[in-house]
Design an enzyme around this catalytic site. Sequence first.
Site, PDB file in Angstrom:
ATOM      1  N   TYR A 192     -44.681 -31.173 -10.422  1.00 52.47           N
ATOM      2  CA  TYR A 192     -43.314 -30.900 -10.899  1.00 52.47           C
ATOM      3  C   TYR A 192     -42.293 -30.963  -9.761  1.00 52.47           C
ATOM      4  O   TYR A 192     -41.244 -30.320  -9.826  1.00 52.47           O
ATOM      5  CB  TYR A 192     -43.226 -29.559 -11.655  1.00 52.47           C
ATOM      6  CG  TYR A 192     -43.902 -29.625 -12.999  1.00 52.47           C
ATOM      7  CD1 TYR A 192     -45.294 -29.583 -13.094  1.00 52.47           C
ATOM      8  CD2 TYR A 192     -43.165 -29.759 -14.168  1.00 52.47           C
ATOM      9  CE1 TYR A 192     -45.925 -29.678 -14.323  1.00 52.47           C
ATOM     10  CE2 TYR A 192     -43.796 -29.847 -15.403  1.00 52.47           C
ATOM     11  CZ  TYR A 192     -45.171 -29.807 -15.469  1.00 52.47           C
ATOM     12  OH  TYR A 192     -45.793 -29.902 -16.678  1.00 52.47           O
ATOM     13  N   HIS A 321     -41.576 -32.062 -27.762  1.00 54.41           N
ATOM     14  CA  HIS A 321     -42.212 -33.382 -27.649  1.00 54.41           C
ATOM     15  C   HIS A 321     -42.823 -33.818 -28.986  1.00 54.41           C
ATOM     16  O   HIS A 321     -43.791 -34.572 -29.015  1.00 54.41           O
ATOM     17  CB  HIS A 321     -43.283 -33.380 -26.555  1.00 54.41           C
ATOM     18  CG  HIS A 321     -42.781 -32.890 -25.227  1.00 54.41           C
ATOM     19  ND1 HIS A 321     -41.726 -33.481 -24.583  1.00 54.41           N
ATOM     20  CD2 HIS A 321     -43.178 -31.870 -24.438  1.00 54.41           C
ATOM     21  CE1 HIS A 321     -41.505 -32.844 -23.441  1.00 54.41           C
ATOM     22  NE2 HIS A 321     -42.356 -31.864 -23.332  1.00 54.41           N
ATOM     23  N   VAL A 349     -47.195 -30.617 -23.840  1.00 49.99           N
ATOM     24  CA  VAL A 349     -46.640 -29.459 -24.538  1.00 49.99           C
ATOM     25  C   VAL A 349     -47.213 -28.207 -23.867  1.00 49.99           C
ATOM     26  O   VAL A 349     -48.434 -28.073 -23.752  1.00 49.99           O
ATOM     27  CB  VAL A 349     -47.010 -29.483 -26.036  1.00 49.99           C
ATOM     28  CG1 VAL A 349     -46.484 -28.246 -26.735  1.00 49.99           C
ATOM     29  CG2 VAL A 349     -46.474 -30.749 -26.676  1.00 49.99           C
TER      30      VAL A 349
HETATM   31 FE   LIG Z   1     -45.338 -33.712 -19.528  1.00 45.21          FE
END
Ligand SMILES: [Fe+2]
Length: 461
Positions: A192, A321, A349
């Site tokens: 991330y 999503h 998710v």
């Molecule tokens: Fe993702």
Amino acid sequence: MGLTVLLVFGLILNAAMLCNGGVTSLFVRKVEPTKDMPLDSDVFRVPPGYNAPQQVHITQGDHDGKGVIVSWVTPSEPGSNTVLYWTANDKHKYHAEGHVRKYKFYNYTSGFIHHCTLRNLKIDTQYYYEVGIKHTMRQFSFRTPPKVGPDVPYTFGLIGDLGQSFDSNRTLAHYESNPNGQTVLYVGDLSYADNYPFHDNVRWDTWGRFTERSAAYQPWIWTAGNHEIDFVPEIGEKVPFKPYRNRYHTPYRASGSTSSLWYSIKRASAYIIVLSSYSAYGKYTPQYRWLEAELPKVDRKETPWLIVLMHSPWYNSYNYHYMEGETMRVMYEPWFVQYKVDVVFAGHVHAYERSERISNIAYNVVNGQCTPISDQSAPVYITIGDGGNLEGLATNMTEPQPKYSAYREASFGHAIFEIKNRTHAYYTWHRNQDGEAVAADSTWFYNRFWYPLEEPTSAMK
Ligand SMILES: [Fe+2]
């Protein structure tokens, strides 16, 4: 009056039955923010000594488990590309030579990234290995898998969307407290780093140091997620997947793939196919052509368990999503049913969900048959994107729970897929708030090729 009450009661009862999907867990997680660990956290500690190797991780290095790719970073200079390795019975150490590379990303320059493949290792053997030089040499170990075969027991851990928050640390520690996990099947979204200004790649380095405590000792099988794309043309970064592909190698050539983003491996009694949700997958594309040729090659007499990893789930009943995986599902689901895939693991998710065995492949534009139906040739779909990254939990679910959804819960955790033999595997999901011995969700898997009966937990008739 009495009739009205009866009528209302009847309507409520009817609604409850109509809404009869699986289980939406009643477990309520304490609401607290999910924050990244600060840069000076102990889990990001830089190993002592000038240019000491860091971010050590291993993954499978060939198609059948006799190879291992060892990767590490030296921060200041290239140092050595050599991996020394040996078993307890060896009188001397073997050595393998790797390659070194570095990359730039906007105003960031990486350390020296080393990748070295160890080949022709003995099966089912404990190996020790060293990277670095002289006083900064660091030693680790791993165990090679047993010879590929139909009744080889093997236990996989499942982790997705881990990130580097305090919750991520809990998830990893929770997985580590299970002594049985032998290999991690990682379903995408690693560091991330792209949530930071200019995708601050320093957060790729911290993630590598954070996960080393597991990934240096057992292989993590990599799947690319959307947070690996790192496509930022406004700052000149126009090559998708640049940090990920520099840092995380996969043995894709061994399965005839032309990209490290999709590939397959055999491990013990499992055949694992890794797909890329964010690479072209339409007809005639490289990924499509590879998968079309790959599925007929799977010999269930050799590897009974056919497992697929991808990032974006095809079946997901959270309001996050929702239907993002739909176009890939339309392309590939008929193949998954035809070749009787046992289970599909996805992430993306940030919650947990397990489906019934279902398919939705009858629709032909005009027949209106576009509802998932019970299908004993179809896989179970599991969303395990609950590693704990800084974006927090997906808590908002579609209501009512669809029939195809067997169990769902908005908690962080990981799962264990324990293959017993060619017919049975035991699957458990572990939420972080519980001890490792507690399984918040569990089910037996019956192998689709060898024992294609309906599992006892199935509720969808
Ligand atoms: Fe993702």
